[in-house]
Design a protein around this motif. Structure first.
Motif, short mmCIF file in Angstrom:
data_model
loop_
_atom_site.label_atom_id
_atom_site.label_comp_id
_atom_site.label_asym_id
_atom_site.label_seq_id
_atom_site.Cartn_x
_atom_site.Cartn_y
_atom_site.Cartn_z
N ARG A 39 -9.25 5.48 53.20
CA ARG A 39 -9.25 5.79 51.77
C ARG A 39 -8.12 5.06 51.04
NH1 ARG A 39 -9.31 11.33 48.16
NH2 ARG A 39 -7.90 10.56 46.56
N SER A 64 -14.26 12.33 54.45
CA SER A 64 -14.94 13.35 53.64
C SER A 64 -15.66 12.74 52.45
CB SER A 64 -13.93 14.39 53.13
OG SER A 64 -13.12 13.83 52.12
N ALA A 121 -15.30 13.84 49.48
CA ALA A 121 -14.31 13.76 48.40
C ALA A 121 -13.60 12.41 48.43
CB ALA A 121 -13.30 14.89 48.53
N ASP A 122 -13.26 11.93 49.63
CA ASP A 122 -12.62 10.63 49.75
C ASP A 122 -13.57 9.52 49.32
OD1 ASP A 122 -10.24 11.68 50.77
OD2 ASP A 122 -10.96 11.61 52.83
N ASP A 152 -16.05 9.69 47.20
CA ASP A 152 -16.24 9.71 45.75
C ASP A 152 -15.03 9.16 45.02
OD1 ASP A 152 -18.73 10.77 46.19
OD2 ASP A 152 -18.20 12.82 45.64
N THR A 165 -22.22 15.24 56.82
CA THR A 165 -21.51 16.40 56.30
C THR A 165 -22.42 17.63 56.31
OG1 THR A 165 -20.22 14.95 54.85
CG2 THR A 165 -20.19 17.30 54.35
N PRO A 218 -17.80 19.30 44.84
CA PRO A 218 -16.48 19.87 44.60
C PRO A 218 -16.53 21.40 44.62
CG PRO A 218 -16.86 18.03 43.13
CD PRO A 218 -18.15 18.27 43.84
N PRO A 261 -16.01 23.86 50.70
CA PRO A 261 -15.00 23.46 51.69
C PRO A 261 -15.41 22.26 52.53
CG PRO A 261 -16.02 25.55 52.31
CD PRO A 261 -16.43 25.26 50.90
N TYR A 262 -16.71 22.03 52.67
CA TYR A 262 -17.16 20.88 53.46
C TYR A 262 -17.09 19.58 52.67
CZ TYR A 262 -18.58 24.16 57.02
OH TYR A 262 -18.55 25.13 57.99
N TYR A 263 -16.86 19.66 51.39
CA TYR A 263 -16.70 18.46 50.56
C TYR A 263 -15.39 17.75 50.88
CZ TYR A 263 -16.39 15.65 46.24
OH TYR A 263 -16.28 14.63 45.33
N THR A 264 -14.38 18.50 51.28
CA THR A 264 -13.07 17.90 51.55
C THR A 264 -12.73 17.80 53.03
OG1 THR A 264 -12.08 20.10 51.22
CG2 THR A 264 -12.07 18.58 49.34
N ALA A 265 -13.48 18.46 53.90
CA ALA A 265 -13.24 18.38 55.35
C ALA A 265 -14.54 18.71 56.07
CB ALA A 265 -12.14 19.33 55.78
#
Length: 389
Positions: A99, A121, A123-124, A126, A345, A364, A367-371
């Protein structure tokens, strides 16, 4: 089916009439063995030149530079970007670094070609897409070399135009073997540094190819387990996947399988398509079996894969360079690259919550969006479950 690439930018290409200036980040095995040979081949064709190499290990990057005849070696990525201003940065480092290194390159105006797994993830991912250019680049593309090559292109076209009939049933298998020594490398088998287990680090290639052939997925039901290795992540996973076109697929990802194979099979109304290989495929690794009643002339035409172009980093890089010159978003970037990471994911979320997960559900606030472990008890770091004897 696979999306239509963006139309060429109306702006004139900044790369017209000159070589693409490339920099390799990471002087390890993947940089030496895959990225550098592909860049060297295109350099011989007048397309690229490697202007710099970067690694935190000063001795390693200097040896890499000397062996490859690269003009400059750096231990600081930002300094390299400022001094050399490369057009393309190839990222060959562990996933936890992807990232920040990709963002740094994009902000410096460079296109990026990043090894899988892309980032740990959604999030990363995006965040990277948000940093891309809006008209003609720069863009960040993931190394999904199994999509590329003559046979994959041929089969994709047959499926896209409906020549083989409606896809019905599919199987996607990545059953490999990794021993204890493999996981002695500190960043492997850990959520924070590898992102996930064999679904993320191994099976991602075959799952991405399956998606590239069949199009968008709609829902997934998964299972995961740690059966052998003393790691944070899983060492085997399975999933049932429904596609937007109605096709159903089974997916198996394992690092516990002494008889190693990578396989995709798609049963359509008029034919079965099979791919069997290990780490890369050529025309001879594919087979198309027509259904009874298919005219022999038509079935014979399906077997014409054209001149053999194996799947490879070179095949993908060649197309990426063409996209750069045309000012187009390359394949395996943006939404096209995100779909495989979203499926993985969703597989983890399904496995850890015992639920069916649908495309578009993870965003967003989830919790699975970031890990990818989602903080699940027994799977999140520091919450190891007992591994069955």
């Amino acid at each position: 089916m696979p999306r239509t690439p963006n139309a060429p930018s109306t702006l004139s290409s900044p790369f017209a009439g000159r070589r693409i200036r490339a920099a390799v980040v990471g002087a390890g095995a993947i940089g030496r063995g895959s990225h550098l040979p592909a860049l060297a081949r295109l350099a011989a064709e007048g397309e690229t030149e490697v202007v710099a190499a970067v690694d935190i290990d000063a001795k390693a990057v200097e040896a890499f530079r000397a062996e490859a005849g690269i003009p400059h070696a750096y231990t600081d990525l930002d300094r390299m970007l400022a001094e050399q201003r490369p057009d393309l940065v190839t990222v060959c480092t562990p996933p936890t670094l992807h990232r920040d290194q990709t963002l740094a390159a994009l902000r410096a105006g460079a296109w990026v070609w990043c090894e899988k797994p892309p980032v740990p993830s959604l999030a990363d991912f995006d965040a990277i897409e948000a940093a891309e250019g809006t008209d003609g680049g720069p863009y960040a593309s993931i190394v999904f070399q199994h999509r590329f090559g003559s046979a994959a292109t041929h089969v994709r076209r047959l499926l896209a135009r409906g020549a083989l009939g409606r896809p019905l049933v599919a199987h996607c298998q990545t059953t490999w073997y990794r021993d204890t020594a493999y996981y002695a490398v500190p960043w492997r088998g850990r959520w924070a540094t590898e992102g996930g287990g064999p679904a993320m680090g191994h099976g991602i290639h075959q799952m991405d190819l399956l998606l590239d052939l069949l199009g968008p997925w709609s829902e997934v039901r998964g299972m995961a387990a740690r059966l052998v290795h003393d790691v944070e992540t899983e060492d085997v996973s399975t999933a049932l996947v429904r596609f937007g076109n109605g096709a159903l697929a089974t997916v198996v990802n394992s690092v516990l399988s002494p008889d190693e194979v990578s396989r995709i099979r798609i049963d359509c109304e008029r034919a079965t398509v099979e791919l069997t290989h290990l780490y890369g495929h050529s025309n001879e690794d594919w087979r198309i079996t027509p259904a009874p009643g298919v005219p022999a002339v038509e079935a014979a035409a399906w077997q014409d894969f054209g001149p053999d172009v194996p799947s490879s980093h070179l095949a993908q890089l060649r197309e990426l360079i063409a996209s750069m010159r045309a000012g187009e978003r390359p394949r395996s970037s943006g939404p096209d690259g995100r779909t495989s990471l979203e499926l993985i994911t969703a597989l983890y979320r399904s496995a850890f919550t015992d639920t069916t997960v649908r495309a578009g559900e993870i965003g967003p606030g989830d919790p699975y969006y970031t890990a990818l472990h989602g903080g699940a008890a027994g799977w999140a770091p520091g919450e190891r479950e007992e591994v069955p004897a």
